[in-house]
Design an enzyme around this catalytic site. Structure first.
Site, short mmCIF file in Angstrom:
data_model
loop_
_atom_site.label_atom_id
_atom_site.label_comp_id
_atom_site.label_asym_id
_atom_site.label_seq_id
_atom_site.Cartn_x
_atom_site.Cartn_y
_atom_site.Cartn_z
N CYS A 1 0.68 -1.12 -0.43
CA CYS A 1 0.01 0.10 0.10
C CYS A 1 1.19 1.14 0.43
O CYS A 1 0.67 2.16 -1.35
CB CYS A 1 -0.88 -0.06 1.01
SG CYS A 1 -2.14 -1.70 0.64
N LYS B 1 6.59 -6.37 7.12
CA LYS B 1 6.05 -6.33 8.49
C LYS B 1 5.92 -7.39 9.45
O LYS B 1 5.41 -8.23 8.93
CB LYS B 1 5.31 -4.74 8.58
CG LYS B 1 4.06 -5.43 8.20
CD LYS B 1 3.12 -3.93 8.88
CE LYS B 1 1.46 -5.08 8.32
NZ LYS B 1 0.44 -3.57 8.99
N1 LIG Z 1 -3.42 -5.32 1.31
C1 LIG Z 1 -4.08 -5.03 2.46
O1 LIG Z 1 -3.44 -4.04 3.44
C2 LIG Z 1 -4.12 -3.52 1.66
C3 LIG Z 1 -5.84 -2.61 2.56
C4 LIG Z 1 -6.24 -1.39 2.55
C5 LIG Z 1 -6.63 -1.65 0.85
N2 LIG Z 1 -6.11 -2.26 0.08
C6 LIG Z 1 -6.16 -2.16 -1.21
O2 LIG Z 1 -6.88 -3.14 -2.04
C7 LIG Z 1 -7.18 -3.83 -3.27
C8 LIG Z 1 -6.27 -5.23 -2.87
O3 LIG Z 1 -5.67 -5.42 -2.47
P1 LIG Z 1 -5.10 -7.06 -2.00
O4 LIG Z 1 -3.41 -6.54 -1.08
O5 LIG Z 1 -6.09 -7.31 -1.52
O6 LIG Z 1 -4.58 -7.37 -3.57
P2 LIG Z 1 -4.50 -8.89 -3.46
O7 LIG Z 1 -3.00 -9.21 -4.93
O8 LIG Z 1 -4.50 -9.45 -2.50
O9 LIG Z 1 -5.55 -9.36 -3.94
C9 LIG Z 1 -6.14 -8.96 -5.24
C10 LIG Z 1 -7.13 -10.46 -5.75
O10 LIG Z 1 -7.70 -10.21 -7.14
C11 LIG Z 1 -8.52 -10.99 -8.40
N3 LIG Z 1 -7.97 -10.20 -9.50
C12 LIG Z 1 -7.71 -9.12 -10.51
N4 LIG Z 1 -8.72 -9.06 -11.51
C13 LIG Z 1 -9.38 -10.01 -10.74
C14 LIG Z 1 -10.84 -10.05 -11.58
N5 LIG Z 1 -10.92 -9.24 -13.06
N6 LIG Z 1 -11.51 -10.32 -11.80
C15 LIG Z 1 -11.90 -10.80 -10.31
N7 LIG Z 1 -10.22 -10.98 -9.50
C16 LIG Z 1 -9.93 -10.15 -10.15
C17 LIG Z 1 -6.02 -11.09 -8.74
O11 LIG Z 1 -6.21 -12.90 -8.90
C18 LIG Z 1 -6.32 -10.99 -6.80
O12 LIG Z 1 -6.54 -12.72 -5.64
C19 LIG Z 1 -6.04 -2.62 -3.39
O13 LIG Z 1 -5.91 -1.68 -4.21
C20 LIG Z 1 -5.41 -2.47 -2.01
O14 LIG Z 1 -4.68 -1.18 -2.62
C21 LIG Z 1 -5.49 -3.29 0.27
#
Ligand SMILES: NC(=O)c1ccc[n+]([C@@H]2O[C@H](COP(=O)([O-])OP(=O)(O)OC[C@H]3O[C@@H](n4cnc5c(N)ncnc54)[C@H](O)[C@@H]3O)[C@@H](O)[C@H]2O)c1
Length: 456
Positions: A269, A332
């Site tokens: 992030c 982390k």
């Molecule tokens: N990881 C964190 O701590 C966190 C916290 C707050 C916000 N976010 C935000 O949330 C969002 C997701 O982050 P994350 O860490 O969960 O990502 P991630 O990479 O762990 O997961 C994303 C998932 O989306 C899937 N995906 C991609 N395209 C797709 C589609 N068209 N249809 C269905 N599935 C699809 C991928 O295969 C993957 O499994 C990002 O924008 C991130 O910035 C993340």
């Protein structure tokens, strides 16, 4: 409470946690992903990420038939009334957030929409994305010649990996950006179980909600870079950053949180969100000098440990050919996420300088092995003790709790050197000296073993 039927699109760190928590609170949830292998794993009861408590939560809700996994958009969209987007938004080449996955997901959703839907965006996206989502869905519906009302809501997620379930279950705030009052009711119903104790929902317009997420991460990253910059000044003037932190944090206008100097921030992030906000500002001709500095300070902080190590070994025949033990690879503690982890910068730099590495992390080994691949100069170890065997120095990069309570008497006799580089200021310098270490940390004086007498 109304039991809602929810589709979560994207089953990664955010999607899985949100899905499991909504199911735990009584809603029926389908988690969808385009990654077939991931969905097969989930259906077989295997959790593809490490997040404390998630495995039990998912198992319980699968058993209660409130949580399902699929790759099938048609099935997912038809049987739910709310679609929550939780797909990745990685940094593009110019640093801006790539919303390609968000748009693809919307096209797929719109291809199967039949009745009224609320599209909730949980991914971190630049201001204006909700409008793009709306346009994308409408175009797809027009193509199908289907009339179907829908609302787009911005509902950014603030969970922290490692504490994600607690954060989701008891959020500090639930930010909801809406463009029509009718949808507030739906969002209040969705989050009702999380608002029992007190109302945590802050309702605002969509652009402000989208911006709130970036603003929050930018603020936190700024605090870290501020402390990192300060730590370098502390080293030069002979002050101790850990004392300075306590002193300044006691001011209630400042507070103690996020004031730790260290090896730089990483993760999925902060680095990408700061870059995305900078790109947004740049695209609008608006300078973002502070954000630029936050990013630049972090970039150089990630190289600091390697520099300290090289400087230390300079008078000892150089760092090339030495063996170093690295404790912690995840960005982390509490997660197996190694995206943008400071450990990766350090590892690549040390390998470049001809160092032999012995690596260990309590949960991120698999991901790290996949990313770094098999290399001759890397030995993967089973714990912190094995890692330190025959090492000239130990480098602590991720402050896992288990590294705090190490029995150093089992370590020092088997090391070839006696240096300890603490990238997270986890130990008391005097104690490390007594153990015989040259102790070098961040924003504190170097404590070399000869100075033991000073503490006796
Ligand atoms: N990881 C964190 O701590 C966190 C916290 C707050 C916000 N976010 C935000 O949330 C969002 C997701 O982050 P994350 O860490 O969960 O990502 P991630 O990479 O762990 O997961 C994303 C998932 O989306 C899937 N995906 C991609 N395209 C797709 C589609 N068209 N249809 C269905 N599935 C699809 C991928 O295969 C993957 O499994 C990002 O924008 C991130 O910035 C993340």
């Amino acid at each position: 409470m109304l039991r809602m039927k929810i589709l979560i699109v994207g089953s990664g760190y955010v999607g899985l946690v949100a899905g499991a928590c909504f199911a735990e609170m009584g809603h029926t949830v389908i988690c969808l992903d385009i990654d077939q292998k991931k969905i097969e794993q989930l259906n077989a009861g295997k959790i593809p990420i490490y997040e404390p408590g998630l495995e039990e939560l998912i198992a319980r809700n699968i058993k209660a038939k409130r949580l399902f996994f699929t790759t099938n958009y048609q099935q997912g969209v038809k049987s739910t009334s709310i679609c929550i987007l939780a797909v990745g938004t990685p940094a593009d080449e110019d640093g801006s957030a790539d919303v390609g996955y968000v748009i693809q997901a919307c096209q797929q959703i719109a291809a199967h929409m039949e009745g009224y839907k609320v599209i909730v965006n949980k991914s971190t996206v630049p201001v204006g994305t909700a409008a793009l989502v709306e346009k994308t869905i409408q175009e797809q519906l027009n193509k199908r010649n289907v009339f179907c009302p829908f609302d787009v809501v911005s509902n950014p997620e603030f969970l922290k990996e490692g504490d994600a379930i607690a954060d989701f279950m008891k959020p500090n705030r639930i930010i909801v950006g809406i463009n029509h009052p009718r949808v507030e009711k739906v969002m209040r119903e969705l989050y009702l179980p999380f608002n029992q104790n007190h109302d945590r929902m802050i309702v605002m317009d969509v652009p402000s909600a989208e911006m709130t997420k970036y603003a929050s991460n930018a603020m936190l990253a700024t605090r870290i870079s501020f402390m990192n910059e300060l730590s370098l000044i502390c080293e030069k003037v002979g002050a101790d950053i850990t004392s300075v932190r306590k002193g300044m944090g006691s001011d209630e206008r400042i507070g103690y949180a996020f004031l730790y100097a260290g090896a730089g921030y990483g993760g999925s992030c902060f680095p990408k969100d700061i870059k995305a906000l900078r790109a947004t500002a740049k695209g609008l001709g608006q300078p973002s000098r502070l954000l630029e500095a936050v990013d630049a300070v972090n970039h150089s902080q990630k190289q600091l440990l390697a520099k300290k190590i090289a400087a230390y070994f300079e008078s000892k025949g150089g760092v090339s050919g030495k063996t170093l033990a690295i404790w912690g690879l995840a960005f982390k503690p509490g997660t197996d996420d190694i995206r943008e982890a400071p450990s990766l910068v350090l590892i690549e730099e040390l390998l470049r300088q001809g160092v032999h590495l012995r690596l260990f992390d309590p949960v991120a080994m698999e991901r790290a092995k996949k990313l770094l691949g098999e290399r001759e100069a890397i030995v993967w170890c089973k714990d912190e003790y094995e890692t330190a065997f025959s090492a000239h120095a130990i480098v602590l990069v991720t402050e896992w709790k288990q590294f705090r309570f190490v029995d150093f008497s089992k370590i020092t006799p088997h090391m070839k050197g006696h240096a300890f580089f603490d990238g997270r200021n986890q130990y008391r310098p005097s104690e490390m000296n007594v153990l015989g270490f040259d102790y070098l940390s961040i924003g504190q004086k170097d404590h070399l073993a000869e100075t033991i007498e000073a503490y006796l």
